[in-house]
Design a protein around this motif. Structure first.
Motif, short mmCIF file in Angstrom:
data_model
loop_
_atom_site.label_atom_id
_atom_site.label_comp_id
_atom_site.label_asym_id
_atom_site.label_seq_id
_atom_site.Cartn_x
_atom_site.Cartn_y
_atom_site.Cartn_z
N MET A 288 1.22 -1.51 0.13
CA MET A 288 0.02 0.43 0.19
C MET A 288 0.67 1.02 -0.02
O MET A 288 1.59 1.63 0.57
CB MET A 288 -0.85 -0.12 1.52
N VAL A 289 0.85 2.34 -0.97
CA VAL A 289 1.83 3.26 -0.96
C VAL A 289 0.80 4.71 -1.41
O VAL A 289 -0.10 4.27 -1.91
CB VAL A 289 2.70 3.41 -2.71
N SER A 290 1.21 5.53 0.05
CA SER A 290 -0.30 6.74 -0.05
C SER A 290 0.77 7.59 -0.22
O SER A 290 2.33 7.69 -0.41
CB SER A 290 -0.19 6.64 1.92
N PHE A 291 0.00 8.69 -1.14
CA PHE A 291 0.48 9.70 -1.54
C PHE A 291 0.04 11.50 -0.80
O PHE A 291 -1.21 11.75 -0.35
CB PHE A 291 -0.03 10.20 -2.83
N PRO A 292 1.44 12.05 -0.03
CA PRO A 292 1.01 13.25 0.31
C PRO A 292 -0.68 14.60 -0.39
O PRO A 292 -0.01 14.12 -1.74
CB PRO A 292 1.77 13.94 0.71
N ARG A 293 -1.80 14.58 0.19
CA ARG A 293 -2.21 15.81 -1.05
C ARG A 293 -1.31 16.47 -0.61
O ARG A 293 -2.26 17.76 -1.82
CB ARG A 293 -3.76 16.41 0.63
N ASP A 294 -0.58 17.96 -0.38
CA ASP A 294 -0.17 18.73 -0.90
C ASP A 294 0.84 18.41 -1.73
O ASP A 294 2.55 18.57 -1.82
CB ASP A 294 0.41 19.41 0.79
N LEU A 295 1.53 16.81 -2.48
CA LEU A 295 2.47 16.15 -3.04
C LEU A 295 2.59 17.28 -4.60
O LEU A 295 1.74 18.11 -4.88
CB LEU A 295 2.27 15.69 -3.50
N GLU A 296 3.82 18.32 -4.61
CA GLU A 296 4.05 19.18 -5.81
C GLU A 296 3.94 17.74 -6.65
O GLU A 296 4.72 17.30 -6.96
CB GLU A 296 4.97 20.16 -5.82
N ILE A 297 3.02 18.38 -8.31
CA ILE A 297 3.04 17.69 -9.28
C ILE A 297 3.08 18.58 -10.67
O ILE A 297 2.59 19.73 -10.09
CB ILE A 297 1.72 16.75 -9.28
N SER A 298 3.32 18.51 -11.93
CA SER A 298 3.15 18.76 -12.80
C SER A 298 1.10 17.98 -13.26
O SER A 298 0.94 17.10 -13.69
CB SER A 298 4.27 18.27 -13.92
N ARG A 299 0.70 18.58 -13.28
CA ARG A 299 -0.33 18.58 -13.67
C ARG A 299 -1.00 19.21 -15.46
O ARG A 299 -0.85 19.43 -15.91
CB ARG A 299 -1.77 19.61 -12.84
N PRO A 300 -1.45 17.13 -15.89
CA PRO A 300 -1.95 18.00 -17.75
C PRO A 300 -2.81 17.74 -17.60
O PRO A 300 -4.04 18.61 -16.67
CB PRO A 300 -1.84 16.08 -17.64
N GLU A 301 -3.27 18.35 -18.55
CA GLU A 301 -4.84 18.82 -19.45
C GLU A 301 -5.29 18.12 -18.61
O GLU A 301 -5.84 16.72 -19.25
CB GLU A 301 -4.48 19.33 -20.89
#
Length: 464
Positions: free
Chosen positions: A201-214
């Motif tokens: 099980m891998v969790s991701f922080p809600r505030d993780l900085e991403i490059s959001r696609p269209e």
């Protein structure tokens, strides 16, 4: 009959005759093919009718068996028998009692078989019909690394949405007027490899900085997409992906980060979450100290093992300002992981599985509170069965590697080399490194990509 309209194998062969013979032969082949297809269709109809009649036949068998038990009495035969000794009477009475007990046992077994088959079939059909299917996946994405090598893997992308639509005032989560839209407060992957030897099980922080696609615009109120698109954004928080583009946008982002093929999407509305916990009469969690949140107040006043209700569970997984947490995100992720494991353990326990009321209540609550794609009874049982009975060395809870501290924009920054190593180990089904090497200077890129792998076969490993 006009010979111009006939063909005969004995007549002189000319071009017209050859053409007519070809037509005749073609028509004969079509007729044979038609007859063959009609025969196959008849067999299929017969098979469907036979399958459809099985539940009715089983019910009739059960009813007949029960009827025989009910109508059978210990009355003496109509015909007078010759006088018997006391020993003979005792033996005959014992024989009748044994036969009756056998009939009762047979009837009960028949009833249980019918009920188990009917319940399983009915629960699956009911759930699959009631579950809110929403387009969520992108299994042909170019971001998926070694798609062929991931054949047989089950990857569940689980998202907890904090939409306030339909929430009551006593739920304590706000309302749609004060907090419109929806965000993904929880993003987690449940990875079950093809060999079913471990679960990660891998969790991701809600505030993780991403490059959001269209992404296409998403309306959480109607669970639908519009033709309008939200433009790509180079720097954004992970929870904005769901807010603007719904499940499909979250799937795109996670597949970009991991290179893994998401083949199941599970969305859970928090305002319907607590009913699942109440359906199984609470879940037991363990905490080293009381859980006191600066915003929500005292959630669990004592340390140790505590059985919590639906209201407590909702606050337990939502709390972001618990005293003593290293960061708001990581403390909550730890509680969410612990709670998910406890909930699955409770649902798969004998207390729930063998209790028709609890199990049907949980299934009903789950169907009402969830949405997604490629999710049903069979898929959820795959996840639950994979986790049931596994030792702690076979079930791993991880958080995607980050710097551990928010940057100037308030975002968690992904560590590229460490996260790449984690996801390559999951894709290749190789052991996870307990301590990944320290990243080189400047290794804080937003989205890692998996390197090319040689060979299509996966290594089998039972190591956690």
């Amino acid at each position: 009959m006009d010979r111009l309209t006939m063909t005969d194998e004995l007549e002189a062969i000319d071009d017209a005759t050859i053409t007519k013979r070809k037509i005749d032969h073609t028509l004969a082949r079509f007729s044979a093919a038609h007859d063959e297809l009609e025969a196959e269709e008849a067999k299929k109809r017969e098979r469907r009718e036979r399958l459809a009649s099985r539940p009715a036949a089983l019910l009739e068998q059960t009813r007949t068996a029960l009827q025989r038990v009910v109508t059978t009495t210990d009355a003496e035969p109509a015909e007078e028998s010759s006088p018997q000794t006391r020993l003979q009477e005792k033996k005959e009475r014992k024989t009748r009692q044994t036969a009756k007990a056998g009939r009762i046992t047979a009837a009960v077994v028949a009833a249980l078989v019918f009920l188990s088959i009917g319940s399983a079939w009915g629960a699956q059909t009911w759930f699959d019909a009631k579950f809110n299917n929403v387009a969520s996946l992108d299994e042909d994405s170019a971001d998926i690394q070694d798609a062929a090598g991931q054949t047989g893997d089950e990857n569940f992308l689980m998202v907890g949405s904090d939409t306030r639509d339909g929430a009551a005032a006593e739920d304590g989560v706000g309302d749609a007027d004060g907090t419109p839209g929806a965000r993904s407060d929880t993003v987690m992957i449940a990875h079950v490899p093809a060999d079913r030897q471990r679960v990660v099980m891998v969790s991701f922080p809600r505030d993780l900085e991403i490059s959001r696609p269209e992404c296409k615009r998403w309306d959480p109120a109607t669970s639908s997409y519009s033709e309008e698109t939200s433009p790509a954004q180079k720097i954004a928080k992970l929870n904005t992906a769901y807010a603007v583009g719904g499940p499909q946008c979250v799937t795109k982002v996670i597949q970009q980060i991991t290179g893994m093929k998401m083949n199941h999407f599970v969305g859970i509305d928090f305002n319907g979450f607590k009913s699942m916990v109440d359906a199984v009469q609470g879940v037991t969690v363990y905490n080293e100290k009381p859980v006191d949140d600066g915003t929500l107040g005292m959630i669990i006043p004592q340390a140790g093992e505590v059985r919590i209700s639906g209201d407590q569970a909702l606050n337990y997984v939502r709390a972001r300002h618990v005293k003593g947490d290293p960061t708001s995100d990581y403390g909550r992720i730890k509680r969410q992981q612990a709670f998910l494991g406890a909930l699955l353990k409770t649902v798969m326990s004998k207390d729930v599985i063998l209790d028709t009321g609890k199990l049907s209540g949980f299934i009903d609550a789950f169907a009402k509170a969830t949405f997604g794609e490629n999710l049903g009874i069979k898929q959820m049982m795959t996840l639950a069965k994979s986790m049931r009975g596994m030792g702690s060395d076979k079930v791993k809870f991880l958080t995607v590697p980050t710097t551990g501290e928010a940057n100037s924009r308030g975002n968690e920054v992904l560590l590229q080399s460490k996260s790449k190593a984690v996801f390559e180990a999951l894709i290749n089904n190789t052991p996870l490194e307990e301590k990944a090497p320290a990243p080189p200077a400047g290794d804080t890129a937003s989205t890692p990509t998996s390197s090319a792998k040689s060979g299509g076969a996966k290594k089998s490993s039972s190591s956690g």
